[in-house]
Design a protein around this motif. Structure first.
Motif, PDB file in Angstrom:
ATOM      1  N   THR A 171     -40.294  25.113  30.513  1.00 50.17           N
ATOM      2  CA  THR A 171     -40.895  26.440  30.446  1.00 50.17           C
ATOM      3  C   THR A 171     -42.338  26.286  29.975  1.00 50.17           C
ATOM      4  OG1 THR A 171     -38.787  27.557  30.020  1.00 50.17           O
ATOM      5  CG2 THR A 171     -40.797  28.718  29.382  1.00 50.17           C
ATOM      6  N   PHE A 172     -43.248  26.674  30.846  1.00 50.25           N
ATOM      7  CA  PHE A 172     -44.686  26.590  30.588  1.00 50.25           C
ATOM      8  C   PHE A 172     -45.084  27.920  29.958  1.00 50.25           C
ATOM      9  CE2 PHE A 172     -48.915  25.474  32.929  1.00 50.25           C
ATOM     10  CZ  PHE A 172     -49.397  24.860  31.785  1.00 50.25           C
ATOM     11  N   GLN A 173     -45.552  27.897  28.727  1.00 51.68           N
ATOM     12  CA  GLN A 173     -45.764  29.157  28.019  1.00 51.68           C
ATOM     13  C   GLN A 173     -47.009  29.111  27.138  1.00 51.68           C
ATOM     14  OE1 GLN A 173     -41.995  29.399  25.985  1.00 51.68           O
ATOM     15  NE2 GLN A 173     -42.785  28.396  24.151  1.00 51.68           N
ATOM     16  N   THR A 174     -47.509  30.310  26.830  1.00 46.23           N
ATOM     17  CA  THR A 174     -48.690  30.443  25.998  1.00 46.23           C
ATOM     18  C   THR A 174     -48.628  31.798  25.293  1.00 46.23           C
ATOM     19  OG1 THR A 174     -51.107  30.288  25.963  1.00 46.23           O
ATOM     20  CG2 THR A 174     -50.118  31.338  27.900  1.00 46.23           C
TER      21      THR A 174
ATOM     22  N   ALA B 124     -45.683  23.101  26.854  1.00 45.00           N
ATOM     23  CA  ALA B 124     -44.609  22.921  27.837  1.00 45.00           C
ATOM     24  C   ALA B 124     -43.336  22.661  27.049  1.00 45.00           C
ATOM     25  CB  ALA B 124     -44.924  21.760  28.775  1.00 45.00           C
ATOM     26  N   GLN B 125     -42.431  23.598  27.120  1.00 44.98           N
ATOM     27  CA  GLN B 125     -41.190  23.503  26.360  1.00 44.98           C
ATOM     28  C   GLN B 125     -40.117  22.848  27.227  1.00 44.98           C
ATOM     29  OE1 GLN B 125     -39.783  26.801  23.579  1.00 44.98           O
ATOM     30  NE2 GLN B 125     -38.428  27.082  25.320  1.00 44.98           N
ATOM     31  N   ILE B 126     -39.588  21.720  26.775  1.00 45.27           N
ATOM     32  CA  ILE B 126     -38.588  20.962  27.523  1.00 45.27           C
ATOM     33  C   ILE B 126     -37.221  21.189  26.894  1.00 45.27           C
ATOM     34  CG2 ILE B 126     -37.856  18.699  28.335  1.00 45.27           C
ATOM     35  CD1 ILE B 126     -40.506  19.352  29.484  1.00 45.27           C
ATOM     36  N   ASN B 127     -36.309  21.763  27.653  1.00 39.66           N
ATOM     37  CA  ASN B 127     -34.954  22.011  27.173  1.00 39.66           C
ATOM     38  C   ASN B 127     -34.081  20.803  27.516  1.00 39.66           C
ATOM     39  OD1 ASN B 127     -32.448  22.921  26.444  1.00 39.66           O
ATOM     40  ND2 ASN B 127     -32.529  24.821  27.621  1.00 39.66           N
TER      41      ASN B 127
ATOM     42  N   GLY C  92     -41.660  13.685  31.520  1.00 35.80           N
ATOM     43  CA  GLY C  92     -41.626  12.504  30.658  1.00 35.80           C
ATOM     44  C   GLY C  92     -40.540  11.551  31.105  1.00 35.80           C
ATOM     45  N   ILE C  93     -40.910  10.400  31.644  1.00 36.60           N
ATOM     46  CA  ILE C  93     -39.925   9.517  32.263  1.00 36.60           C
ATOM     47  C   ILE C  93     -38.892   9.004  31.261  1.00 36.60           C
ATOM     48  CG2 ILE C  93     -41.409   7.471  32.028  1.00 36.60           C
ATOM     49  CD1 ILE C  93     -40.267   6.518  34.729  1.00 36.60           C
ATOM     50  N   VAL C  94     -39.328   8.660  30.059  1.00 40.64           N
ATOM     51  CA  VAL C  94     -38.387   8.157  29.058  1.00 40.64           C
ATOM     52  C   VAL C  94     -37.499   9.289  28.553  1.00 40.64           C
ATOM     53  CG1 VAL C  94     -38.173   7.083  26.789  1.00 40.64           C
ATOM     54  CG2 VAL C  94     -39.891   6.247  28.412  1.00 40.64           C
ATOM     55  N   ARG C  95     -38.103  10.438  28.312  1.00 45.96           N
ATOM     56  CA  ARG C  95     -37.334  11.604  27.855  1.00 45.96           C
ATOM     57  C   ARG C  95     -36.234  11.945  28.870  1.00 45.96           C
ATOM     58  NH1 ARG C  95     -41.319  14.719  27.556  1.00 45.96           N
ATOM     59  NH2 ARG C  95     -41.672  14.573  25.313  1.00 45.96           N
ATOM     60  N   VAL C  96     -36.573  11.963  30.142  1.00 47.96           N
ATOM     61  CA  VAL C  96     -35.586  12.309  31.164  1.00 47.96           C
ATOM     62  C   VAL C  96     -34.510  11.237  31.251  1.00 47.96           C
ATOM     63  CG1 VAL C  96     -35.217  12.749  33.617  1.00 47.96           C
ATOM     64  CG2 VAL C  96     -37.229  13.697  32.476  1.00 47.96           C
ATOM     65  N   ALA C  97     -34.912   9.979  31.194  1.00 47.38           N
ATOM     66  CA  ALA C  97     -33.930   8.901  31.259  1.00 47.38           C
ATOM     67  C   ALA C  97     -32.941   8.986  30.092  1.00 47.38           C
ATOM     68  CB  ALA C  97     -34.637   7.553  31.264  1.00 47.38           C
TER      69      ALA C  97
ATOM     70  N   ILE D 165     -46.157  18.940  24.357  1.00 46.51           N
ATOM     71  CA  ILE D 165     -44.747  19.054  24.734  1.00 46.51           C
ATOM     72  C   ILE D 165     -43.930  19.444  23.503  1.00 46.51           C
ATOM     73  CG2 ILE D 165     -42.731  17.845  25.628  1.00 46.51           C
ATOM     74  CD1 ILE D 165     -44.903  18.185  27.699  1.00 46.51           C
ATOM     75  N   LYS D 166     -43.045  20.391  23.695  1.00 44.82           N
ATOM     76  CA  LYS D 166     -42.138  20.802  22.623  1.00 44.82           C
ATOM     77  C   LYS D 166     -40.712  20.654  23.132  1.00 44.82           C
ATOM     78  CE  LYS D 166     -40.764  24.821  19.829  1.00 44.82           C
ATOM     79  NZ  LYS D 166     -40.995  26.276  19.584  1.00 44.82           N
ATOM     80  N   GLU D 167     -39.925  19.829  22.476  1.00 47.44           N
ATOM     81  CA  GLU D 167     -38.532  19.631  22.869  1.00 47.44           C
ATOM     82  C   GLU D 167     -37.640  20.630  22.144  1.00 47.44           C
ATOM     83  OE1 GLU D 167     -37.384  15.639  22.098  1.00 47.44           O
ATOM     84  OE2 GLU D 167     -38.699  14.767  23.623  1.00 47.44           O
ATOM     85  N   ILE D 168     -36.684  21.197  22.886  1.00 46.40           N
ATOM     86  CA  ILE D 168     -35.700  22.091  22.283  1.00 46.40           C
ATOM     87  C   ILE D 168     -34.317  21.720  22.798  1.00 46.40           C
ATOM     88  CG2 ILE D 168     -37.365  23.983  22.110  1.00 46.40           C
ATOM     89  CD1 ILE D 168     -35.796  25.322  24.449  1.00 46.40           C
ATOM     90  N   GLU D 169     -33.308  22.239  22.155  1.00 41.84           N
ATOM     91  CA  GLU D 169     -31.909  22.099  22.575  1.00 41.84           C
ATOM     92  C   GLU D 169     -31.318  23.495  22.686  1.00 41.84           C
ATOM     93  OE1 GLU D 169     -29.724  19.745  23.308  1.00 41.84           O
ATOM     94  OE2 GLU D 169     -30.645  17.830  22.743  1.00 41.84           O
ATOM     95  N   ARG D 170     -31.180  23.979  23.917  1.00 43.16           N
ATOM     96  CA  ARG D 170     -30.591  25.301  24.088  1.00 43.16           C
ATOM     97  C   ARG D 170     -29.625  25.250  25.256  1.00 43.16           C
ATOM     98  NH1 ARG D 170     -34.769  28.495  23.496  1.00 43.16           N
ATOM     99  NH2 ARG D 170     -35.389  28.690  25.661  1.00 43.16           N
ATOM    100  N   GLU D 171     -28.340  25.379  24.966  1.00 37.58           N
ATOM    101  CA  GLU D 171     -27.326  25.359  26.007  1.00 37.58           C
ATOM    102  C   GLU D 171     -27.440  26.625  26.866  1.00 37.58           C
ATOM    103  OE1 GLU D 171     -25.288  23.039  26.808  1.00 37.58           O
ATOM    104  OE2 GLU D 171     -25.486  21.668  25.097  1.00 37.58           O
ATOM    105  N   PRO D 172     -27.145  26.500  28.189  1.00 38.19           N
ATOM    106  CA  PRO D 172     -27.099  27.705  29.028  1.00 38.19           C
ATOM    107  C   PRO D 172     -26.103  28.723  28.494  1.00 38.19           C
ATOM    108  CG  PRO D 172     -27.028  25.710  30.357  1.00 38.19           C
ATOM    109  CD  PRO D 172     -26.888  25.279  28.932  1.00 38.19           C
ATOM    110  N   ASP D 173     -26.402  29.990  28.712  1.00 36.26           N
ATOM    111  CA  ASP D 173     -25.568  31.072  28.163  1.00 36.26           C
ATOM    112  C   ASP D 173     -24.107  30.923  28.535  1.00 36.26           C
ATOM    113  OD1 ASP D 173     -27.730  32.237  26.946  1.00 36.26           O
ATOM    114  OD2 ASP D 173     -28.137  33.627  28.600  1.00 36.26           O
TER     115      ASP D 173
END
Length: 362
Positions: free
Chosen positions: A231-234, A7-10, A42-47, A351-359
């Protein structure tokens, strides 16, 4: 080696979506609703990513204490209040905003007699008939609290039942709230994610965005403004051709109408993919839509890749939902809602965290 599912978290998308909420309701404060482990993110991640919100809304005391233990000093709203009177000291100790939705909770509060000026939210049942006081008990409870605990800071709230389905009933709820609230001068909160988008007149002092923070539940006119966070991916782990008339999967519910390339993706209901998603439910393989073929298994999905047979290989990425494929679309196919799918991803999925700004903001 682990299975390729994740599960990729942007993180950038979370911050972006909160900014969009602020622009939709520029005159209101924001309760960022992060209950149910941040809707599965993830409650802490979102906070952490939504730290510019004016407060956090959670379902219960245990969720609030997680945030306090992680050092968050924001206001925290207990949406379901307390479940037993013994929780009152912790509510006071941690300065939590307390929702009262039933007479027994009022009695617990009065019996406790808090020393400090707690912020209390009386919830009015405007027609949803889930939690909240009916208009008569609402007025009685308000009077009791004012007379017994004048130091408390009172606030009012309610909750819409069907903004997107029934505009007449929604208007009835709004009128009910306005009629009951007109005699009180205090902060008020009415708008959830749907009302925040569709009913600006209900924004009031506080809005309560939930699902929209995560880029789901977005109305068509606002979809260009919000980004999916998860993004749920495999990956594809097997490819094989089968002959016309051959069946795929448990129960042999899908039969090839012509020679077909069947791919297997490493994902199933053991990971949180909905078991009842029917054949034809789309996934993205190399950014191309292809359908599920046959029943969802615990660990695997079988896909009909015939249409892209010349452009698919072992290890190619598969998006189950998220960027390019809204979770709400998959939920509709499976006869559920995006909330359930986001909250239902299981613990075995990394969980995989990424940083990708919207286009459009890069």
């Amino acid at each position: 080696m682990s299975r390729p599912i994740c599960a990729q978290i942007n993180l950038a998308a979370l911050r972006h979506n909160l900014t969009q909420v602020r622009q939709l309701a520029p005159h209101s404060k924001i309760w960022a609703v992060i209950k149910a482990n941040g809707y599965g993110h993830g409650i802490v991640r979102v906070a952490q990513q939504c730290s510019s919100a004016d407060g956090f809304a959670v379902a219960s005391l245990d969720e609030a204490l997680i945030l306090r233990q992680q050092g968050f000093l924001h206001r925290i709203l207990l949406l379901e209040g307390i479940f037993q009177p013994e929780e009152m000291p912790l509510v006071e100790q941690h300065r939590l905003d307390l929702v009262l939705h039933s007479p027994h909770q009022v009695e617990w509060l009065l019996a406790y007699q808090p020393k400090f000026a707690l912020k209390v939210w009386l919830k009015l049942d405007t027609g949803m008939h889930r939690l909240g006081f009916d208009p008569v008990s609402f007025a009685q409870s308000m009077l009791k609290i004012r007379n017994s605990l004048p130091q408390l800071r009172l606030n009012l709230m309610s909750h819409f039942a069907s903004v997107t389905e029934d505009t007449v009933f929604t208007r009835q709820q709004q009128v009910c709230f306005e009629q009951q609230a007109k005699d009180y001068q205090c902060p008020m909160s009415l708008a959830n994610s749907a009302a925040l988008q569709r009913l600006p007149q209900t924004h009031l002092d506080w809005v309560r965005p939930g699902i929209m923070l995560y880029g789901a539940g977005i109305m068509p006119e606002f979809r260009s403004l919000f980004q999916p966070v998860l993004t749920f991916q495999t990956q594809i782990i097997s490819l094989k051709w089968i002959a016309q008339g051959e069946a795929v999967g448990y129960g042999q519910t899908w039969v090839a109408q012509k020679p077909s390339l069947i791919g297997v993706a490493a994902a199933g209901y053991g990971d949180g993919y909905p078991r009842h998603a029917p054949s034809g439910t789309p996934v993205l393989v190399n950014n191309q839509r292809v359908p599920i073929a046959g029943r969802v298994s615990m660990d695997m999905l079988t896909l009909d890749l015939t249409a892209i047979a010349g452009a698919v290989n072992i290890g190619d990425p598969v998006v189950l939902w998220g960027e390019g494929l809204p979770v709400d679309e998959i939920a509709e196919k499976a006869g559920t809602i995006g909330y359930e799918l986001l909250c239902g991803i299981t613990q075995r999925v990394p969980i995989k965290e990424i940083e990708r700004e919207p286009d459009h903001v890069r």
